[in-house]
Scaffold this motif. Structure first.
Motif, PDB file in Angstrom:
ATOM      1  N   ARG A 353      44.468  -1.653  57.661  1.00  0.00           N
ATOM      2  CA  ARG A 353      43.358  -0.937  57.034  1.00  0.00           C
ATOM      3  C   ARG A 353      42.313  -1.914  56.509  1.00  0.00           C
ATOM      4  O   ARG A 353      42.625  -2.814  55.732  1.00  0.00           O
ATOM      5  CB  ARG A 353      43.874  -0.067  55.889  1.00  0.00           C
ATOM      6  CG  ARG A 353      44.811   1.041  56.335  1.00  0.00           C
ATOM      7  CD  ARG A 353      45.264   1.903  55.186  1.00  0.00           C
ATOM      8  NE  ARG A 353      45.985   1.116  54.183  1.00  0.00           N
ATOM      9  CZ  ARG A 353      45.602   0.998  52.916  1.00  0.00           C
ATOM     10  NH1 ARG A 353      44.501   1.595  52.496  1.00  0.00           N
ATOM     11  NH2 ARG A 353      46.317   0.283  52.065  1.00  0.00           N
ATOM     12  N   ASP A 387      48.054  -3.617  53.055  1.00  0.00           N
ATOM     13  CA  ASP A 387      47.039  -3.034  53.936  1.00  0.00           C
ATOM     14  C   ASP A 387      47.650  -2.441  55.200  1.00  0.00           C
ATOM     15  O   ASP A 387      46.934  -2.162  56.163  1.00  0.00           O
ATOM     16  CB  ASP A 387      46.017  -4.105  54.326  1.00  0.00           C
ATOM     17  CG  ASP A 387      45.203  -4.584  53.137  1.00  0.00           C
ATOM     18  OD1 ASP A 387      45.001  -3.771  52.212  1.00  0.00           O
ATOM     19  OD2 ASP A 387      44.792  -5.754  53.142  1.00  0.00           O
ATOM     20  N   ILE A 389      49.108  -0.149  58.103  1.00  0.00           N
ATOM     21  CA  ILE A 389      48.735   1.183  58.595  1.00  0.00           C
ATOM     22  C   ILE A 389      49.708   2.249  58.103  1.00  0.00           C
ATOM     23  O   ILE A 389      49.404   3.437  58.092  1.00  0.00           O
ATOM     24  CB  ILE A 389      48.660   1.150  60.144  1.00  0.00           C
ATOM     25  CG1 ILE A 389      47.903   2.368  60.672  1.00  0.00           C
ATOM     26  CG2 ILE A 389      50.052   1.088  60.760  1.00  0.00           C
ATOM     27  CD1 ILE A 389      47.685   2.348  62.162  1.00  0.00           C
ATOM     28  N   SER A 392      48.834   4.781  54.948  1.00  0.00           N
ATOM     29  CA  SER A 392      47.728   5.665  55.324  1.00  0.00           C
ATOM     30  C   SER A 392      48.316   7.011  55.726  1.00  0.00           C
ATOM     31  O   SER A 392      49.540   7.182  55.775  1.00  0.00           O
ATOM     32  CB  SER A 392      46.944   5.053  56.492  1.00  0.00           C
ATOM     33  OG  SER A 392      47.690   5.133  57.693  1.00  0.00           O
TER      34      SER A 392
END
Length: 680
Positions: A353, A387, A389, A392
């Protein structure tokens, strides 16, 4: 006992003629010179020439042989219609009785069944084989009890006697037939393919019928009915619903008075194939494996690839907005909102991300999966960070959670016990020959099947189904080492291909599947499963009771059995919650292409020797004796030609001119001629 005179010359006939010519010239010369003994000299020459010709009186002891009548009884599938079996059986029994009652006559009965496969009625082949076993000089007649629908007329032998055809069936018979004229073996999924079919009536069909109902069923589902015109070709667009074999059944309900409904159904088996595989590859950052992914996908001509790579290194923080970093604007809205359903597969390669894909876009990807899409995540070190994925909306469809640990050590990928049964990994080859990888992301499986493991048996490849879609997680970014041949490399291309086809729901890679493969009237039933055992498969034929078939495990996760179907048609297979259909036999059996009895094909063969062609419904004809070359049939009768064949048991030969008699007579004639001429 018979006697004849034959000649067995002591010298060749040419030499004998030369001797006779010389003797004749000598006699003529004597006559011209006025010699009084020329007549006696002629008698002496005749005696010598006669002796050289070798006349023999031959006596033979002959035993007469019986005449043979060959009767062909058509027992093919088309002969089972209506009352044809009773007609054939009754006529054959009565004819056999009449022929056997004739003096000096034998009967050879030949039963003609269907040819192998879909060869049809091989009447002339059977006749050729029957004639080859009998002396041609004894064949007095050939009688065929048939509907005239044969499929080997080009193999008609040279007949030694007249052929008589006694037709079964009725003048009032009529039949309705469904014909599929254009049926391709392959079609593109989702695109219509045009089939050409027609419905035809033959025989004494009832007047006034202009349309007929047509039922259409796909894979044994609920049929749809439409009305189609009779005697006209109809172009029907059909769209295949899935890949692999699609069984389409067309059926015309049987009409009142119709001869048979065996030709009212047509089975079309078409393979559904994808035109192009549309793939979206999103690389989170440049790395050595990124080009490998691209090269693998571009090497397949059936793949349409859209590839975006985020080039900004993660350590660079210069304050420039991410939407201003690309020379070509990243069409995120178009790809992930408007046209996401146009892609068959989305691959996230080391993606993390960064604000390029807002949460709403990733949430749309999750919905894309639930609605039948496919996502493959190739995880790198970023998958284990904050961060990731996984942090998410995609987490709701991913099968494993990262533990935040990255394992930097050498390991050799292996196939798990479950992977040995899964079609994606069961046929990748021997893991002992695979090269090593050097990094793995530690993940904790939540759902799905772990088919490959890495360092310390940690999950390496996880496959999962999410509602209508599918997800695969590869917990390493070092698969590219295989394509580079590191330590011998490995089957990366095959792994990717099988992964993509599994995610596209190709039938041959379904881990839970039931299907059958047909060869003639025999089917091979195949059941693939991840379980250790399965129940019996229930097979329901087109006509008759269902049977249960036990399958044997021939390899991990694959069970098979052979079953011979008794009928041509659609068979249903059920095992637990899994169902399949398969068609056995030809789409349109050859025996039922033409069912109305007709002697048109046999007319030239019958006429060549002046045989007869009569219908059994008009009564059984009488048998008469006719001479060879005369008409062999008439109104209500057929003829048999006596052949007068015999067998010679003994031969006696008596010379007509013994040597001593020839010597005595020839010498006497010559001496008498000499004395007569000397006295003169």
């Amino acid at each position: 006992m018979t006697g004849t005179i034959i000649f067995d010359p002591l010298i060749p006939w040419v030499a004998l003629i030369a001797v006779a010519t010389v003797a004749l010239a000598t006699v003529l010369l004597a006559g011209l010179r006025g010699l009084s003994g020329w007549g006696l000299r002629a008698l002496a020459g005749a005696m010598i020439i006669g002796a050289l010709a070798g006349p023999v009186y031959q006596q033979e002891d002959r035993a007469p042989l019986t005449d043979i009548v060959v009767m062909l009884e058509d027992a093919s599938a088309s002969q089972s219609l209506g009352d044809r079996p009773d007609q054939t059986e009754t006529a054959a029994a009565e004819l056999a009785q009449r022929i056997e009652a004739r003096s000096n006559t034998e009967l050879r009965r030949v039963r003609v069944a269907d040819g192998e496969g879909d060869a049809g009625t091989l009447l002339m082949t059977a006749l050729s084989e029957a004639l080859a076993e009998e002396p041609r000089a004894r064949i007095a007649g050939i009688i065929a009890l048939t509907d005239g629908r044969l499929h080997d007329i080009e193999r008609t032998p040279d007949l030694p006697a007249p052929l008589h055809v006694l037709l079964t069936g009725r003048e009032a018979d009529w039949d309705r037939r469904l014909i599929v004229r254009n049926a391709p073996a392959f079609a593109i999924i989702g695109e219509p393919v045009t089939l050409t079919l027609s419905i035809e009536d033959s025989g004494a069909s009832p007047p006034g019928a202009t349309t007929a109902p047509l039922d259409i069923s796909v894979d044994g589902g609920e049929p749809q009915r439409i009305d189609v015109p009779i005697g006209q070709e109809l172009e029907l667009p059909v769209t295949l619903p899935h890949g692999g074999r699609n069984v389409i059944q067309f059926t015309v309900p049987k009409a009142d008075g119709e001869l048979t409904d065996r030709n009212n159904t047509a089975l079309i088996q078409m393979n559904g194939v994808r035109d192009r595989l549309r793939v979206l590859l999103v690389s989170g950052e440049p790395h050595q494996g990124g080009r490998t992914w691209r090269n693998l996908l571009k090497s397949d001509s059936s793949v349409d690839l859209v590839h975006f790579t985020i080039l900004r290194p993660p350590e660079k923080q210069d304050g420039v907005p991410v939407n201003e970093l690309s020379l070509i604007a990243f069409p995120t809205r178009e790809l992930f909102l408007e046209k996401i359903d146009d892609f068959d597969l989305i691959i996230f390669d080391r993606y993390k991300r960064r604000g390029i894909l807002p949460a709403i876009y990733l949430d749309n990807v999750a919905n894309y999966v639930r609605n039948g899409g496919a996502v493959l995540v190739a995880a790198g070190p970023d998958f284990a960070t904050a961060d990731s994925i996984y942090r998410s909306p995609l987490a709701s469809v991913l099968p494993a959670e990262p533990s935040a640990r990255v394992i930097e050590e050498r390991f050799r990928p292996t196939v798990t016990d479950l992977g040995g049964r899964h079609p994606v990994t069961s046929e990748l080859g021997r893991p002992d020959n695979w090269g090593a990888w050097l990094r793995q992301i530690d993940v904790v499986p939540q759902t799905g099947d772990v088919v490959m493991s890495g360092s310390d048996d940690r999950p390496l490849l996880i496959l999962d189904r999410v509602e209508e879609g599918r997800v695969a997680l590869l917990a390493s970014d070092h698969a590219w080492l295989w394509s580079r041949g590191y330590e011998g490399g490995g089957p990366q291309l095959e792994l990717l291909r099988r992964l993509a086809h599994w995610m596209m729901k190709e039938p041959e890679l379904e881990e839970e599947a039931l299907w059958a493969e047909a060869t003639g009237q025999t089917m091979r039933i195949i059941r693939r499963t991840l379980d250790e055992a399965i129940g019996p498969v229930t097979v329901t034929p087109p006509v008759g009771d269902s049977v249960e078939i036990e399958l044997e495990e021939i390899s991990p996760g694959r069970f098979e059995a052979l079953y011979s179907g008794p009928e041509i048609g659609l068979y249903r297979l059920v095992e637990g919650e899994h169902e399949a259909v398969i068609g056995l036999g030809p789409a349109a059996p050859r025996e039922f292409e033409e069912t109305i009895a007709s002697a048109d094909l046999l007319q030239p063969v019958v006429a060549s020797l002046r045989g007869g062609m009569l219908r059994l419904e008009d009564g059984l004809p009488t048998l008469r004796t006719v001479r060879e070359g005369r008409p062999a049939a008439g109104r209500g009768w057929i003829g048999l030609t006596p052949r007068g064949a015999y067998e010679t048991s003994d031969v006696t030969q008596i010379p007509l001119l013994p040597a001593w008699l020839v010597l005595l007579l020839a010498s006497g004639f010559i001496l008498a001629g000499w004395l007569r001429e000397g006295r003169r």
